[in-house]
Design a protein around this motif. Structure first.
Motif, PDB file in Angstrom:
ATOM      1  N   LEU A   1       0.861  -1.180   0.000  1.00  0.00           N
ATOM      2  CA  LEU A   1       0.000   0.000   0.000  1.00  0.00           C
ATOM      3  C   LEU A   1       0.897   1.229   0.000  1.00  0.00           C
ATOM      4  O   LEU A   1       1.695   1.428   0.911  1.00  0.00           O
ATOM      5  N   ARG A   2       0.776   2.045  -1.043  1.00  0.00           N
ATOM      6  CA  ARG A   2       1.580   3.276  -1.135  1.00  0.00           C
ATOM      7  C   ARG A   2       0.696   4.468  -0.813  1.00  0.00           C
ATOM      8  O   ARG A   2      -0.405   4.605  -1.355  1.00  0.00           O
ATOM      9  N   VAL A   3       1.165   5.313   0.085  1.00  0.00           N
ATOM     10  CA  VAL A   3       0.415   6.492   0.527  1.00  0.00           C
ATOM     11  C   VAL A   3       1.291   7.723   0.334  1.00  0.00           C
ATOM     12  O   VAL A   3       2.447   7.744   0.781  1.00  0.00           O
ATOM     13  N   GLN A   4       0.741   8.726  -0.313  1.00  0.00           N
ATOM     14  CA  GLN A   4       1.456   9.989  -0.494  1.00  0.00           C
ATOM     15  C   GLN A   4       0.653  11.129   0.121  1.00  0.00           C
ATOM     16  O   GLN A   4      -0.508  11.340  -0.234  1.00  0.00           O
ATOM     17  N   VAL A   5       1.252  11.822   1.072  1.00  0.00           N
ATOM     18  CA  VAL A   5       0.632  13.012   1.641  1.00  0.00           C
ATOM     19  C   VAL A   5       0.989  14.186   0.746  1.00  0.00           C
ATOM     20  O   VAL A   5       2.170  14.521   0.583  1.00  0.00           O
ATOM     21  N   LEU A   6      -0.013  14.794   0.156  1.00  0.00           N
ATOM     22  CA  LEU A   6       0.216  15.876  -0.803  1.00  0.00           C
ATOM     23  C   LEU A   6       0.296  17.238  -0.120  1.00  0.00           C
ATOM     24  O   LEU A   6       1.231  18.014  -0.361  1.00  0.00           O
TER      25      LEU A   6
ATOM     26  N   ALA B   1      -9.803   1.907 -10.236  1.00  0.00           N
ATOM     27  CA  ALA B   1      -8.391   2.264 -10.398  1.00  0.00           C
ATOM     28  C   ALA B   1      -7.678   1.990  -9.083  1.00  0.00           C
ATOM     29  O   ALA B   1      -7.803   2.755  -8.124  1.00  0.00           O
ATOM     30  N   PHE B   2      -6.920   0.892  -9.038  1.00  0.00           N
ATOM     31  CA  PHE B   2      -6.274   0.474  -7.806  1.00  0.00           C
ATOM     32  C   PHE B   2      -4.780   0.777  -7.796  1.00  0.00           C
ATOM     33  O   PHE B   2      -4.191   0.944  -6.727  1.00  0.00           O
ATOM     34  N   ALA B   3      -4.151   0.819  -8.961  1.00  0.00           N
ATOM     35  CA  ALA B   3      -2.709   1.066  -9.028  1.00  0.00           C
ATOM     36  C   ALA B   3      -2.403   2.501  -8.625  1.00  0.00           C
ATOM     37  O   ALA B   3      -3.130   3.432  -8.984  1.00  0.00           O
ATOM     38  N   PHE B   4      -1.318   2.680  -7.915  1.00  0.00           N
ATOM     39  CA  PHE B   4      -0.969   4.017  -7.441  1.00  0.00           C
ATOM     40  C   PHE B   4      -0.766   4.977  -8.607  1.00  0.00           C
ATOM     41  O   PHE B   4      -1.171   6.147  -8.530  1.00  0.00           O
ATOM     42  N   ASN B   5      -0.163   4.516  -9.671  1.00  0.00           N
ATOM     43  CA  ASN B   5       0.153   5.395 -10.804  1.00  0.00           C
ATOM     44  C   ASN B   5      -0.954   5.471 -11.853  1.00  0.00           C
ATOM     45  O   ASN B   5      -0.767   6.120 -12.885  1.00  0.00           O
TER      46      ASN B   5
ATOM     47  N   LEU C   1      -2.018   0.895  -4.815  1.00  0.00           N
ATOM     48  CA  LEU C   1      -1.286  -0.354  -4.636  1.00  0.00           C
ATOM     49  C   LEU C   1      -0.119  -0.435  -5.608  1.00  0.00           C
ATOM     50  O   LEU C   1      -0.217   0.031  -6.753  1.00  0.00           O
ATOM     51  N   VAL C   2       0.970  -1.014  -5.140  1.00  0.00           N
ATOM     52  CA  VAL C   2       2.126  -1.289  -5.997  1.00  0.00           C
ATOM     53  C   VAL C   2       2.571  -2.719  -5.729  1.00  0.00           C
ATOM     54  O   VAL C   2       2.251  -3.308  -4.692  1.00  0.00           O
ATOM     55  N   HIS C   3       3.330  -3.257  -6.665  1.00  0.00           N
ATOM     56  CA  HIS C   3       3.811  -4.627  -6.496  1.00  0.00           C
ATOM     57  C   HIS C   3       4.964  -4.655  -5.492  1.00  0.00           C
ATOM     58  O   HIS C   3       5.761  -3.708  -5.420  1.00  0.00           O
ATOM     59  N   PRO C   4       5.075  -5.732  -4.732  1.00  0.00           N
ATOM     60  CA  PRO C   4       6.180  -5.853  -3.776  1.00  0.00           C
ATOM     61  C   PRO C   4       7.522  -5.861  -4.503  1.00  0.00           C
ATOM     62  O   PRO C   4       7.617  -6.295  -5.657  1.00  0.00           O
ATOM     63  N   PRO C   5       8.575  -5.388  -3.853  1.00  0.00           N
ATOM     64  CA  PRO C   5       9.909  -5.433  -4.468  1.00  0.00           C
ATOM     65  C   PRO C   5      10.332  -6.871  -4.771  1.00  0.00           C
ATOM     66  O   PRO C   5      10.049  -7.791  -4.014  1.00  0.00           O
ATOM     67  N   ASN C   6      10.992  -7.031  -5.889  1.00  0.00           N
ATOM     68  CA  ASN C   6      11.521  -8.338  -6.304  1.00  0.00           C
ATOM     69  C   ASN C   6      10.436  -9.403  -6.436  1.00  0.00           C
ATOM     70  O   ASN C   6      10.692 -10.601  -6.258  1.00  0.00           O
TER      71      ASN C   6
END
Length: 355
Positions: free
Chosen positions: A42-47, A139-143, A173-178
């Protein structure tokens, strides 16, 4: 990013705030990263924040925001002398890995805004986003360009306090690293919210509460309120003064996680006291399964076009209170309430269908 010294210096004030608002997530002390691979991040950006309250004599505040879920916290930088801070993406974008073992503990994504001070930070506002409201479409992807930011009003620490300011943030949402596999975000999110739902309780009234002597023992007094708990979440009704047959007609809403579905809903009638500690009168318990069974039975009995399958019917319960006090009872008090339960999966489908 706020320094570790700041975090330690003001730990007590933030802990008190978290406890009073009931946003601390269970299981936060356990770190599954050593034994599990996250299913999604879960990616969260405070704008930004806007129209914050001025806490300093200068007419400004020095605000920073804390983002937390599942016991993990991130801090934005402090913006000096600013009531409308805007945060750089590199400093205010945070990743929260979500593991299978944590799915049943997902509750709310919590935001708290503070004014940085040398002695004690001042609370400016908070906002909690329940897990089933993280996304307002498909739209679930962060980008994803269709995944739009939230802009919401900050809530005060106490309901009676005035409200100041807003916070703007983006969730995705973003994919986990690796990660070797790339799961579908929509299916992953629906799986996350399938464990839990919403309980709506309407506390109606109580009857024949006991006559307990007042402080001077010249008569009786009873100032009852109802405390309701599901798992670790606790809410309570207003106090009705001087009544053995109080009427509340008050609704309480609970976001129930999967781990709490097996826990009983506990309703406790308590006699409020201004000077000494409050006195428990009696309690009643009910399971969510009982609510579902009664709702299904009512649906079959009605069997008319007036019954909407899109919204669960409130079912009525009248329960005798179980005595939990050593004080004398001379009556058989009852508590009447109505209840309904709706799973996150059903709510999600209704939103997508425009119900």
């Amino acid at each position: 990013m706020a320094s570790s010294n700041t975090a330690l210096k003001h730990r007590d004030s933030r802990t008190n705030t978290a406890q009073s608002s009931r946003t601390v997530t269970r299981g936060g002390n356990r770190d599954p990263s050593s034994v599990e691979t996250p299913v999604v991040v879960l990616r969260v950006q405070v704008l930004s924040c806007h129209d914050l309250k001025a806490k300093d004599r200068s007419g400004y505040s020095d605000p920073y925001a804390i983002v937390s879920i599942l016991g993990k916290q991130f801090y934005t930088p402090v913006c000096k002398r600013n009531l409308n801070p805007v945060y750089e993406p590199k400093d205010a974008t945070f990743d929260f890995p979500i593991y299978v073992s944590q799915v049943n503990m997902l509750g709310t994504l919590d935001f708290a805004v503070w004014d940085k001070d040398l002695v004690r930070d001042d609370f400016l506002g908070k906002y909690s986003l329940p897990v089933h409201q993280w996304f307002r479409g498909t739209a679930f992807a962060f980008n994803d360009r269709n995944n739009l930011p939230f802009s919401v009003r900050l809530a005060p620490l106490h309901p009676t306090k005035p409200v100041y300011g807003t916070i703007c943030f983006k969730v995705g949402l973003v994919h986990p690293p690796n990660s070797t596999s790339l799961p579908d975000f929509g299916r992953t999110y629906n799986a996350l919210i399938s464990h839990g739902g919403i309980v709506l309780l309407e506390i109606c009234c109580a009857k024949d509460l006991p006559k307990w002597p007042n402080m001077t023992h010249t008569g009786w007094d009873m100032d009852p309120f109802v405390e309701v708990s599901i798992g670790e979440e606790v809410k309570r009704t207003k106090v009705i003064q001087h009544s053995r047959d109080p009427v509340w007609d008050e609704q309480l809403l609970f976001h129930v996680r999967g781990a709490d579905l097996s826990h009983p809903i506990q309703l406790t009638v308590i006699d409020w006291d201004k000077i000494t500690s409050h006195d428990p009168v009696g309690k009643a318990e009910i399971n969510i399964t009982a609510i579902l069974e009664r709702a299904e039975k009512k649906k079959k009995e009605l069997n008319t076009g007036l019954y909407s399958v899109n919204f669960p019917s409130m079912v009525r319960f009248e329960c005798f209170l179980t005595k939990i006090s050593k004080r004398t009872w001379t009556s058989n008090p009852t508590l009447t309430f109505r209840a309904s339960y709706q799973s996150y999966v059903t709510l999600r489908k209704q939103v997508e269908q425009g119900a």
